[in-house]
Design a protein around this motif. Structure first.
Motif, PDB file in Angstrom:
ATOM      1  N   ALA A  25     -25.175 -16.267   7.686  1.00 21.69           N
ATOM      2  CA  ALA A  25     -24.771 -15.799   9.013  1.00 21.69           C
ATOM      3  C   ALA A  25     -25.182 -14.354   9.264  1.00 21.69           C
ATOM      4  O   ALA A  25     -25.206 -13.900  10.402  1.00 21.69           O
ATOM      5  N   THR A  26     -25.502 -13.622   8.196  1.00 29.91           N
ATOM      6  CA  THR A  26     -25.893 -12.220   8.323  1.00 29.91           C
ATOM      7  C   THR A  26     -27.396 -12.063   8.166  1.00 29.91           C
ATOM      8  O   THR A  26     -27.987 -12.587   7.223  1.00 29.91           O
ATOM      9  N   THR A  27     -27.997 -11.354   9.098  1.00 32.62           N
ATOM     10  CA  THR A  27     -29.446 -11.114   9.069  1.00 32.62           C
ATOM     11  C   THR A  27     -29.723  -9.634   8.855  1.00 32.62           C
ATOM     12  O   THR A  27     -29.081  -8.782   9.480  1.00 32.62           O
ATOM     13  N   ALA A  28     -30.642  -9.324   7.964  1.00 33.40           N
ATOM     14  CA  ALA A  28     -30.996  -7.927   7.695  1.00 33.40           C
ATOM     15  C   ALA A  28     -31.806  -7.347   8.846  1.00 33.40           C
ATOM     16  O   ALA A  28     -32.643  -8.031   9.437  1.00 33.40           O
ATOM     17  N   HIS A  29     -31.559  -6.084   9.162  1.00 39.97           N
ATOM     18  CA  HIS A  29     -32.317  -5.395  10.198  1.00 39.97           C
ATOM     19  C   HIS A  29     -33.569  -4.737   9.626  1.00 39.97           C
ATOM     20  O   HIS A  29     -34.505  -4.440  10.341  1.00 39.97           O
ATOM     21  N   ARG A  30     -33.551  -4.504   8.316  1.00 36.31           N
ATOM     22  CA  ARG A  30     -34.692  -3.890   7.645  1.00 36.31           C
ATOM     23  C   ARG A  30     -35.363  -4.887   6.707  1.00 36.31           C
ATOM     24  O   ARG A  30     -34.750  -5.862   6.278  1.00 36.31           O
ATOM     25  N   THR A  31     -36.603  -4.622   6.388  1.00 36.63           N
ATOM     26  CA  THR A  31     -37.349  -5.485   5.476  1.00 36.63           C
ATOM     27  C   THR A  31     -36.755  -5.401   4.075  1.00 36.63           C
ATOM     28  O   THR A  31     -36.374  -4.325   3.605  1.00 36.63           O
ATOM     29  N   ASN A  32     -36.668  -6.523   3.414  1.00 40.11           N
ATOM     30  CA  ASN A  32     -36.162  -6.567   2.052  1.00 40.11           C
ATOM     31  C   ASN A  32     -37.048  -5.698   1.156  1.00 40.11           C
ATOM     32  O   ASN A  32     -38.259  -5.904   1.071  1.00 40.11           O
ATOM     33  N   PRO A  33     -36.469  -4.687   0.460  1.00 38.17           N
ATOM     34  CA  PRO A  33     -37.278  -3.794  -0.390  1.00 38.17           C
ATOM     35  C   PRO A  33     -37.951  -4.512  -1.551  1.00 38.17           C
ATOM     36  O   PRO A  33     -38.878  -3.978  -2.162  1.00 38.17           O
ATOM     37  N   ALA A  34     -37.487  -5.728  -1.854  1.00 36.18           N
ATOM     38  CA  ALA A  34     -38.069  -6.487  -2.963  1.00 36.18           C
ATOM     39  C   ALA A  34     -39.184  -7.408  -2.499  1.00 36.18           C
ATOM     40  O   ALA A  34     -39.663  -8.244  -3.265  1.00 36.18           O
TER      41      ALA A  34
END
Length: 211
Positions: A25-34
């Protein structure tokens, strides 16, 4: 700027809780650092890393709850905005940890609803105590979270760069949140409160590693 009623804010808090607790249900606003990192783990290493990431995911659930609780009771609008902004950045951490758990074929802690409820109550009490104490609570929380992240970074297998990149970015954000809270007027909390927070944190850490 729109002014929300108490009922509006309670409904918003319920929506935030659902988004924090329901997988996906939660979406990241930034690109995954991995995103471009590699990881080659044995079965034993993967299980250990999954335990660590489950702990970190639970920590982010607690952080969400703390900020949401504080935003609900914070007295000054600027402090409320700080809480809401920090919660948005913590959403990235939540999404990144969940994504890593999926890669490791594992799941978040089954006790996250309990952790959320306890943390929300603690945040609401801190917010009601006054903004300088609320900000001090944030600073102390982030300090303790950073210590846990540093410990986990030491425990990660050297060839697990995916988890490492996530935790490094999370730690940088947590320290930034701590500094922002102090600069905004946060005060040091009584030693007894710091110890109590540490005890709760260790309890969550030990249980979430397995469940």
């Amino acid at each position: 700027m729109r002014h929300y009623s108490t009922i509006d804010r309670c409904i918003q808090s319920l929506d935030q809780a659902v988004r924090s607790l329901v997988p996906g249900a939660t979406t990241a606003h930034r690109t995954n650092p991995a995103q471009d990192a590699e990881s080659k783990l044995s079965i034993h290493e993967a299980r250990h890393v999954a335990g660590l990431m489950r702990v970190n995911h639970s920590g982010e659930v607690c952080a969400q709850a703390l900020y949401h609780g504080q935003a609900l009771t914070a007295k000054l609008p600027n402090v409320r905005r700080e809480m809401e902004h920090a919660a948005i950045e913590e959403q990235d951490h939540l999404a990144w940890c969940e994504e890593r758990l999926k890669e490791l074929e594992s799941i978040p802690s089954l006790l996250n609803p309990l952790w959320y409820g306890v943390s929300f109550a603690m945040g609401a009490i801190a917010g009601a105590a006054g903004d300088k104490y609320s900000l001090g609570f944030v600073a102390e929380t982030e300090r303790q979270v950073s210590l846990h992240l540093e410990e986990h970074l030491e425990q990660l297998p050297k060839n697990d760069q995916r988890s490492r990149q996530i935790l490094v970015q999370m730690n940088e954000d947590e320290l930034q949140h701590r500094d922002t809270a102090l600069e905004a007027g946060g005060v040091d909390l009584p030693k007894s409160v710091q110890v109590s927070m540490s005890v709760v944190s260790k309890l969550v850490t030990k249980i979430s590693y397995y469940i």
